[in-house]
Motif scaffolding. Structure first.
Motif, PDB file in Angstrom:
ATOM      1  N   GLU A 115      -6.418  -5.878  13.021  1.00 32.05           N
ATOM      2  CA  GLU A 115      -6.266  -5.752  11.641  1.00 32.05           C
ATOM      3  C   GLU A 115      -6.188  -4.095  11.405  1.00 32.05           C
ATOM      4  O   GLU A 115      -6.993  -3.337  11.563  1.00 32.05           O
ATOM      5  CB  GLU A 115      -7.312  -6.435  10.926  1.00 32.05           C
ATOM      6  CG  GLU A 115      -7.443  -7.678  10.999  1.00 32.05           C
ATOM      7  CD  GLU A 115      -6.182  -8.548  10.201  1.00 32.05           C
ATOM      8  OE1 GLU A 115      -5.503  -8.053   9.499  1.00 32.05           O
ATOM      9  OE2 GLU A 115      -6.225  -9.723  10.474  1.00 32.05           O
ATOM     10  N   LYS A 116      -4.963  -3.680  10.819  1.00 28.85           N
ATOM     11  CA  LYS A 116      -4.636  -2.303  10.791  1.00 28.85           C
ATOM     12  C   LYS A 116      -4.760  -1.534   9.524  1.00 28.85           C
ATOM     13  O   LYS A 116      -4.561  -0.522   9.230  1.00 28.85           O
ATOM     14  CB  LYS A 116      -3.491  -1.980  11.367  1.00 28.85           C
ATOM     15  CG  LYS A 116      -3.328  -2.317  12.801  1.00 28.85           C
ATOM     16  CD  LYS A 116      -1.965  -1.903  13.340  1.00 28.85           C
ATOM     17  CE  LYS A 116      -2.020  -2.368  14.917  1.00 28.85           C
ATOM     18  NZ  LYS A 116      -0.964  -1.631  15.725  1.00 28.85           N
ATOM     19  N   SER A 117      -4.968  -2.590   8.229  1.00 29.66           N
ATOM     20  CA  SER A 117      -5.309  -2.186   6.966  1.00 29.66           C
ATOM     21  C   SER A 117      -6.036  -2.731   6.200  1.00 29.66           C
ATOM     22  O   SER A 117      -6.352  -3.919   6.324  1.00 29.66           O
ATOM     23  CB  SER A 117      -3.873  -1.932   6.222  1.00 29.66           C
ATOM     24  OG  SER A 117      -3.731  -1.790   4.820  1.00 29.66           O
ATOM     25  N   PHE A 118      -6.872  -1.816   5.091  1.00 29.08           N
ATOM     26  CA  PHE A 118      -7.665  -2.628   4.210  1.00 29.08           C
ATOM     27  C   PHE A 118      -6.833  -3.531   3.272  1.00 29.08           C
ATOM     28  O   PHE A 118      -7.339  -4.413   2.550  1.00 29.08           O
ATOM     29  CB  PHE A 118      -8.495  -1.511   3.507  1.00 29.08           C
ATOM     30  CG  PHE A 118      -9.652  -0.888   4.275  1.00 29.08           C
ATOM     31  CD1 PHE A 118     -10.528  -1.725   4.697  1.00 29.08           C
ATOM     32  CD2 PHE A 118      -9.404   0.599   4.903  1.00 29.08           C
ATOM     33  CE1 PHE A 118     -11.629  -1.141   5.579  1.00 29.08           C
ATOM     34  CE2 PHE A 118     -10.286   1.052   5.451  1.00 29.08           C
ATOM     35  CZ  PHE A 118     -11.442   0.286   5.979  1.00 29.08           C
ATOM     36  N   PHE A 119      -5.869  -3.184   3.068  1.00 27.84           N
ATOM     37  CA  PHE A 119      -4.735  -3.564   1.995  1.00 27.84           C
ATOM     38  C   PHE A 119      -4.007  -4.609   2.489  1.00 27.84           C
ATOM     39  O   PHE A 119      -3.989  -5.040   3.632  1.00 27.84           O
ATOM     40  CB  PHE A 119      -3.650  -2.458   1.168  1.00 27.84           C
ATOM     41  CG  PHE A 119      -4.517  -1.411   0.639  1.00 27.84           C
ATOM     42  CD1 PHE A 119      -5.052  -1.437  -0.632  1.00 27.84           C
ATOM     43  CD2 PHE A 119      -5.036  -0.349   1.467  1.00 27.84           C
ATOM     44  CE1 PHE A 119      -5.609  -0.283  -1.188  1.00 27.84           C
ATOM     45  CE2 PHE A 119      -5.435   0.879   0.803  1.00 27.84           C
ATOM     46  CZ  PHE A 119      -5.895   0.681  -0.609  1.00 27.84           C
ATOM     47  N   GLY A 120      -3.510  -5.591   1.480  1.00 25.85           N
ATOM     48  CA  GLY A 120      -2.645  -6.800   1.910  1.00 25.85           C
ATOM     49  C   GLY A 120      -2.221  -7.468   0.663  1.00 25.85           C
ATOM     50  O   GLY A 120      -1.638  -6.883  -0.425  1.00 25.85           O
ATOM     51  N   THR A 121      -1.656  -8.670   0.810  1.00 27.32           N
ATOM     52  CA  THR A 121      -1.125  -9.566  -0.279  1.00 27.32           C
ATOM     53  C   THR A 121      -2.158  -9.520  -1.493  1.00 27.32           C
ATOM     54  O   THR A 121      -3.265  -9.937  -1.498  1.00 27.32           O
ATOM     55  CB  THR A 121      -0.998 -11.040   0.251  1.00 27.32           C
ATOM     56  OG1 THR A 121      -0.124 -10.858   1.362  1.00 27.32           O
ATOM     57  CG2 THR A 121      -0.247 -11.788  -0.748  1.00 27.32           C
ATOM     58  N   GLY A 122      -1.718  -9.169  -2.568  1.00 32.33           N
ATOM     59  CA  GLY A 122      -2.246  -8.937  -3.802  1.00 32.33           C
ATOM     60  C   GLY A 122      -2.669  -7.491  -4.220  1.00 32.33           C
ATOM     61  O   GLY A 122      -2.799  -7.325  -5.739  1.00 32.33           O
ATOM     62  N   LEU A 123      -2.502  -6.925  -3.147  1.00 31.42           N
ATOM     63  CA  LEU A 123      -2.888  -5.322  -3.514  1.00 31.42           C
ATOM     64  C   LEU A 123      -2.348  -4.385  -2.410  1.00 31.42           C
ATOM     65  O   LEU A 123      -2.973  -4.383  -1.129  1.00 31.42           O
ATOM     66  CB  LEU A 123      -4.259  -4.895  -3.718  1.00 31.42           C
ATOM     67  CG  LEU A 123      -4.533  -3.437  -4.202  1.00 31.42           C
ATOM     68  CD1 LEU A 123      -3.633  -3.021  -5.251  1.00 31.42           C
ATOM     69  CD2 LEU A 123      -6.143  -3.389  -4.472  1.00 31.42           C
ATOM     70  N   VAL A 124      -1.017  -3.871  -2.393  1.00 38.05           N
ATOM     71  CA  VAL A 124      -0.371  -3.365  -1.354  1.00 38.05           C
ATOM     72  C   VAL A 124      -0.376  -1.766  -1.484  1.00 38.05           C
ATOM     73  O   VAL A 124      -0.404  -1.170  -2.574  1.00 38.05           O
ATOM     74  CB  VAL A 124       1.467  -3.764  -1.367  1.00 38.05           C
ATOM     75  CG1 VAL A 124       1.816  -3.013  -0.421  1.00 38.05           C
ATOM     76  CG2 VAL A 124       1.126  -5.118  -1.372  1.00 38.05           C
ATOM     77  N   ALA A 125      -0.584  -1.032  -0.467  1.00 36.83           N
ATOM     78  CA  ALA A 125      -0.547   0.408  -0.426  1.00 36.83           C
ATOM     79  C   ALA A 125       0.093   0.869   0.726  1.00 36.83           C
ATOM     80  O   ALA A 125      -0.119   0.448   1.955  1.00 36.83           O
ATOM     81  CB  ALA A 125      -2.039   0.917  -0.681  1.00 36.83           C
ATOM     82  N   HIS A 126       0.641   1.900   0.724  1.00 35.80           N
ATOM     83  CA  HIS A 126       1.344   2.700   1.974  1.00 35.80           C
ATOM     84  C   HIS A 126       0.741   4.294   1.943  1.00 35.80           C
ATOM     85  O   HIS A 126       1.153   5.057   1.027  1.00 35.80           O
ATOM     86  CB  HIS A 126       2.843   2.569   1.906  1.00 35.80           C
ATOM     87  CG  HIS A 126       3.193   1.484   1.711  1.00 35.80           C
ATOM     88  ND1 HIS A 126       3.511   0.630   2.742  1.00 35.80           N
ATOM     89  CD2 HIS A 126       3.932   0.570   0.753  1.00 35.80           C
ATOM     90  CE1 HIS A 126       3.973  -0.664   2.555  1.00 35.80           C
ATOM     91  NE2 HIS A 126       4.294  -0.786   1.196  1.00 35.80           N
ATOM     92  N   VAL A 127      -0.105   4.667   2.658  1.00 36.73           N
ATOM     93  CA  VAL A 127      -0.578   5.963   2.858  1.00 36.73           C
ATOM     94  C   VAL A 127       0.254   6.835   3.908  1.00 36.73           C
ATOM     95  O   VAL A 127       0.782   6.066   4.885  1.00 36.73           O
ATOM     96  CB  VAL A 127      -2.089   6.088   3.243  1.00 36.73           C
ATOM     97  CG1 VAL A 127      -3.031   5.405   2.178  1.00 36.73           C
ATOM     98  CG2 VAL A 127      -2.438   5.470   4.597  1.00 36.73           C
ATOM     99  N   SER A 128       0.369   7.980   3.933  1.00 34.31           N
ATOM    100  CA  SER A 128       0.949   8.875   4.848  1.00 34.31           C
ATOM    101  C   SER A 128       0.079   9.047   6.038  1.00 34.31           C
ATOM    102  O   SER A 128      -1.176   9.353   5.626  1.00 34.31           O
ATOM    103  CB  SER A 128       1.509  10.183   4.009  1.00 34.31           C
ATOM    104  OG  SER A 128       1.872  11.079   5.084  1.00 34.31           O
ATOM    105  N   CYS A 129       0.679   8.846   7.072  1.00 34.22           N
ATOM    106  CA  CYS A 129      -0.236   9.257   8.436  1.00 34.22           C
ATOM    107  C   CYS A 129       0.666  10.238   9.050  1.00 34.22           C
ATOM    108  O   CYS A 129       0.742  10.398  10.458  1.00 34.22           O
ATOM    109  CB  CYS A 129      -0.468   7.956   9.288  1.00 34.22           C
ATOM    110  SG  CYS A 129      -1.608   6.673   8.486  1.00 34.22           S
ATOM    111  N   ALA A 130       1.600  10.995   8.404  1.00 31.72           N
ATOM    112  CA  ALA A 130       2.456  11.979   9.003  1.00 31.72           C
ATOM    113  C   ALA A 130       1.441  13.004   9.907  1.00 31.72           C
ATOM    114  O   ALA A 130       1.682  13.213  11.037  1.00 31.72           O
ATOM    115  CB  ALA A 130       3.296  12.739   8.262  1.00 31.72           C
ATOM    116  N   GLN A 131       0.471  13.577   9.259  1.00 40.32           N
ATOM    117  CA  GLN A 131      -0.701  14.359   9.795  1.00 40.32           C
ATOM    118  C   GLN A 131      -2.084  13.451   9.976  1.00 40.32           C
ATOM    119  O   GLN A 131      -2.762  13.747   9.006  1.00 40.32           O
ATOM    120  CB  GLN A 131      -0.792  15.643   9.066  1.00 40.32           C
ATOM    121  CG  GLN A 131       0.540  16.355   8.724  1.00 40.32           C
ATOM    122  CD  GLN A 131       1.331  16.659  10.315  1.00 40.32           C
ATOM    123  OE1 GLN A 131       0.284  17.058  11.469  1.00 40.32           O
ATOM    124  NE2 GLN A 131       2.366  16.877  10.599  1.00 40.32           N
TER     125      GLN A 131
END
Length: 291
Positions: A115-131
Motif C-alpha cells: 500500500e503506497k498512499s494514505f489517500f484513496g477513494t473519497g479523498l484523493v491527493a497527489h504530492v510531489s516526489c521529485a525531490q
C-alpha cells in the motif's frame, strides 16, 4: 516555533538505540493497523527521539509485510518532525564498498505488493516526489558521518525491489545500466508516505554487499550480509548519536518545504470528501483538512 522530534527507523541489524535516557517502549494503534513494533521514546543528547525497528525486534517481518502506513502514521502521531531511515543495501557500483554509507537522494520504486498512499477513494491527493528526501537532514547526516570518519557518499539513487529474494545477475546488471547506485527492499513506499505526512525524511543506506553483478564476489547470501551488518549497525548507532544534537536547535520551518507537502495536493472537492476518510487522515493531513 518548531519543537523538533527526531524519528529513527532502524533497518536490518538496528533494533535499538544506545545512549537514550528516559527510555520507554510504547505500543501505538493507528487507523492503518499496527506498526512493526512498539515505539521507543527517549532523549539523546538533549534531542527528543522516537525509534521504530522497521522489521520488529528480532527481525520478524519481511519487507513485503511491513505496514509502512502504520509506521509513518505512528511516528507522525508521536510528534516526530524529522525521520532518519536506516537500511541495509547492496552496492551497484565498484566504488561503493561494503561498509560505505550512502545518503541517497533519489529512488526508483520497483515494489508492487504494498500500500503506497494514505489517500484513496473519497479523498484523493497527489504530492510531489521529485525531490523525495530532505536536503537539510542530508547535510546534517553527511557532516556527522565525516566527523566520525565513516565512509560516506552523499547523493545517489536507491532502487527499491520487492524481495524477499535477492536479485538475479541479469536484474542486477539491468539496474546498473539505469545508473542506480544501491539496491534494497525497504525505502519505498516509506519515503512517499513520509512526504504525504509532511515529515522531513532522509535515508542512510548501509552497503553490505555487491548485489549479484560483481564478477569476483559471487552470489549474495545472508551469512555474507550478516558479517558486514554488525559493523554497519555499530556505525549507524554512532551516527545517530552524532547527528541528534545537530537537529535540536531548529526554530523555523524546513527550507525544503517538507512541512507543506500537502499544501496544494488535495484534489477532491471539500463537499465530495468522504467523512470517514477525513477522520482516518486526521493525523496525517489534519493541517490541510481543518480549513
Amino acid at each position: 516555533m518548531i519543537d523538533p522530534i527526531l524519528g529513527v527507523i532502524g533497518g536490518s541489524g538496528l533494533y535499538d538505540i544506545d545512549g537514550l535516557i528516559d527510555r520507554r517502549w510504547v505500543r501505538m494503534e493507528t487507523p492503518f493497523g499496527e506498526p512493526s513494533d512498539e515505539l521507543l521514546f527517549g532523549t539523546l543528547d538533549g534531542q527528543r527521539l522516537v525509534f521504530l525497528p522497521r522489521h520488529g525486534r528480532g527481525h520478524r517481518i519481511p519487507p513485503s509485510n511491513i505496514n509502512f502506513r502504520a509506521n509513518i502514521h505512528a511516528l507522525k502521531e508521536a510528534g516526530v518532525t524529522e525521520v532518519v531511515s536506516v537500511s541495509a543495501v547492496g552496492s551497484l557500483r565498484a566504488d561503493l564498498h561494503p561498509g560505505t554509507f550512502v545518503i541517497a537522494d533519489q529512488f526508483i520504486d520497483r515494489t508492487f505488493a504494498r500500500e503506497k498512499s494514505f489517500f484513496g477513494t473519497g479523498l484523493v491527493a497527489h504530492v510531489s516526489c521529485a525531490q523525495p528526501v530532505c536536503a537539510r537532514l542530508g547535510d546534517a547526516l553527511e557532516e556527522a558521518a565525516r566527523e566520525l570518519k565513516i565512509p560516506c557518499r552523499r547523493g545517489g539513487t536507491y532502487l527499491v525491489m520487492e524481495g524477499p529474494q535477492f536479485s538475479s545477475a541479469a536484474e542486477s546488471e539491468l539496474y546498473r545500466s539505469w545508473r542506480c547506485d544501491v539496491i534494497g527492499m525497504t525505502n519505498m513506499p516509506e519515503a512517499k508516505l513520509a512526504r504525504e505526512a509532511e515529515l522531513c525524511y532522509a535515508t542512510v543506506a548501509m552497503v553490505t554487499d555487491y548485489d549479484a553483478w560483481h564478477p569476483d564476489e559471487g552470489a549474495v547470501t545472508v551469512d555474507k550480509v550478516l558479517k558486514v551488518m554488525q559493523t554497519n549497525a555499530e556505525s549507524a548507532r554512532a551516527l545517530i548519536r552524532q547527528v541528534a544534537p545537530k537537529l535540536k536547535d531548529r526554530n523555523a520551518f524546513c527550507p525544503e518545504g517538507c512541512e507543506a507537502a500537502l499544501e496544494h495536493a488535495l484534489i477532491t472537492a471539500p463537499e465530495a470528501r468522504d467523512p470517514a476518510m477525513v477522520e482516518k487522515l486526521r493525523v496525517v493531513a489534519g493541517r490541510v483538512l481543518r480549513g
